[in-house]
Design a protein around this motif. Structure first.
Motif, mmCIF file in Angstrom:
data_model
loop_
_atom_site.group_PDB
_atom_site.id
_atom_site.type_symbol
_atom_site.label_atom_id
_atom_site.label_comp_id
_atom_site.label_asym_id
_atom_site.label_seq_id
_atom_site.Cartn_x
_atom_site.Cartn_y
_atom_site.Cartn_z
ATOM 1 N N ASP A 8 -39.313 0.833 6.435
ATOM 2 C CA ASP A 8 -38.996 2.119 5.816
ATOM 3 C C ASP A 8 -37.898 2.844 6.604
ATOM 4 O O ASP A 8 -36.974 3.416 6.018
ATOM 5 C CB ASP A 8 -40.240 3.008 5.728
ATOM 6 N N HIS A 9 -38.012 2.809 7.918
ATOM 7 C CA HIS A 9 -37.000 3.429 8.782
ATOM 8 C C HIS A 9 -35.640 2.770 8.563
ATOM 9 O O HIS A 9 -34.619 3.457 8.474
ATOM 10 C CB HIS A 9 -37.430 3.317 10.250
ATOM 11 N N LEU A 11 -34.566 1.287 5.826
ATOM 12 C CA LEU A 11 -34.048 1.724 4.524
ATOM 13 C C LEU A 11 -33.504 3.143 4.577
ATOM 14 O O LEU A 11 -32.444 3.431 4.016
ATOM 15 C CB LEU A 11 -35.139 1.617 3.455
ATOM 16 N N GLU A 12 -34.201 4.024 5.270
ATOM 17 C CA GLU A 12 -33.766 5.417 5.357
ATOM 18 C C GLU A 12 -32.521 5.560 6.233
ATOM 19 O O GLU A 12 -31.590 6.287 5.878
ATOM 20 C CB GLU A 12 -34.901 6.282 5.885
ATOM 21 N N THR A 13 -32.511 4.893 7.373
ATOM 22 C CA THR A 13 -31.384 4.980 8.304
ATOM 23 C C THR A 13 -30.089 4.479 7.676
ATOM 24 O O THR A 13 -29.020 5.021 7.923
ATOM 25 C CB THR A 13 -31.691 4.172 9.587
ATOM 26 N N THR A 14 -30.196 3.456 6.873
ATOM 27 C CA THR A 14 -29.012 2.855 6.257
ATOM 28 C C THR A 14 -28.714 3.443 4.876
ATOM 29 O O THR A 14 -27.722 3.049 4.257
ATOM 30 C CB THR A 14 -29.211 1.331 6.107
ATOM 31 N N SER A 15 -29.551 4.347 4.422
ATOM 32 C CA SER A 15 -29.453 4.960 3.083
ATOM 33 C C SER A 15 -29.628 3.949 1.952
ATOM 34 O O SER A 15 -29.296 4.231 0.805
ATOM 35 C CB SER A 15 -28.126 5.711 2.912
ATOM 36 N N LEU A 16 -30.162 2.790 2.272
ATOM 37 C CA LEU A 16 -30.430 1.801 1.230
ATOM 38 C C LEU A 16 -31.522 2.280 0.281
ATOM 39 O O LEU A 16 -31.549 1.862 -0.878
ATOM 40 C CB LEU A 16 -30.827 0.461 1.843
ATOM 41 N N ASN A 17 -32.396 3.139 0.758
ATOM 42 C CA ASN A 17 -33.465 3.638 -0.116
ATOM 43 C C ASN A 17 -32.883 4.313 -1.356
ATOM 44 O O ASN A 17 -33.407 4.152 -2.451
ATOM 45 C CB ASN A 17 -34.402 4.573 0.644
ATOM 46 N N VAL A 18 -31.769 5.006 -1.210
ATOM 47 C CA VAL A 18 -31.130 5.677 -2.344
ATOM 48 C C VAL A 18 -30.558 4.650 -3.317
ATOM 49 O O VAL A 18 -30.754 4.743 -4.533
ATOM 50 C CB VAL A 18 -30.024 6.636 -1.846
ATOM 51 N N GLU A 19 -29.867 3.659 -2.766
ATOM 52 C CA GLU A 19 -29.279 2.618 -3.625
ATOM 53 C C GLU A 19 -30.358 1.792 -4.318
ATOM 54 O O GLU A 19 -30.221 1.446 -5.489
ATOM 55 C CB GLU A 19 -28.373 1.710 -2.796
ATOM 56 N N GLU A 21 -33.410 2.766 -5.121
ATOM 57 C CA GLU A 21 -34.003 3.587 -6.183
ATOM 58 C C GLU A 21 -33.128 3.578 -7.425
ATOM 59 O O GLU A 21 -33.634 3.486 -8.551
ATOM 60 C CB GLU A 21 -34.229 5.019 -5.701
#
Length: 81
Positions: A8-9, A11-19, A21
């Motif tokens: 999770d960290h 994904l958040e650190t790399t901003s992949l969580n936004v992509e 989603e």
């Protein structure tokens, strides 16, 4: 142990969580090809990003603390952690 919170960290650190989603928003669960396409895009994104230095350091330090020549790596679904 490097577990789901580390992922999770990442994904958040790399901003992949936004992509990710945004990609998941294109999935039609009734059409398997959209699921497969999204999966391939997400995998490609994850593999294309360098690991953040803090995660790299954590993994290295945990490996070195074991004082072993070899270790086994078990990959599991994040829900299993």
């Amino acid at each position: 142990m490097v577990n789901a919170s580390t992922f999770d960290h990442f994904l958040e650190t790399t901003s992949l969580n936004v992509e990710i989603e945004a990609i998941l928003g294109t999935v039609n669960h009734k059409t398997i090809s959209t699921v497969e396409n999204a999966s391939e895009k997400i995998q490609s994104l994850i593999l294309s990003i360098a690991m953040p230095k803090d995660i790299e350091k954590e993994i290295y330090e945990r490996f070195m603390s074991q004082k072993l020549q070899y270790v086994a790596v078990r990959s599991s679904a994040t829900a299993e952690d």
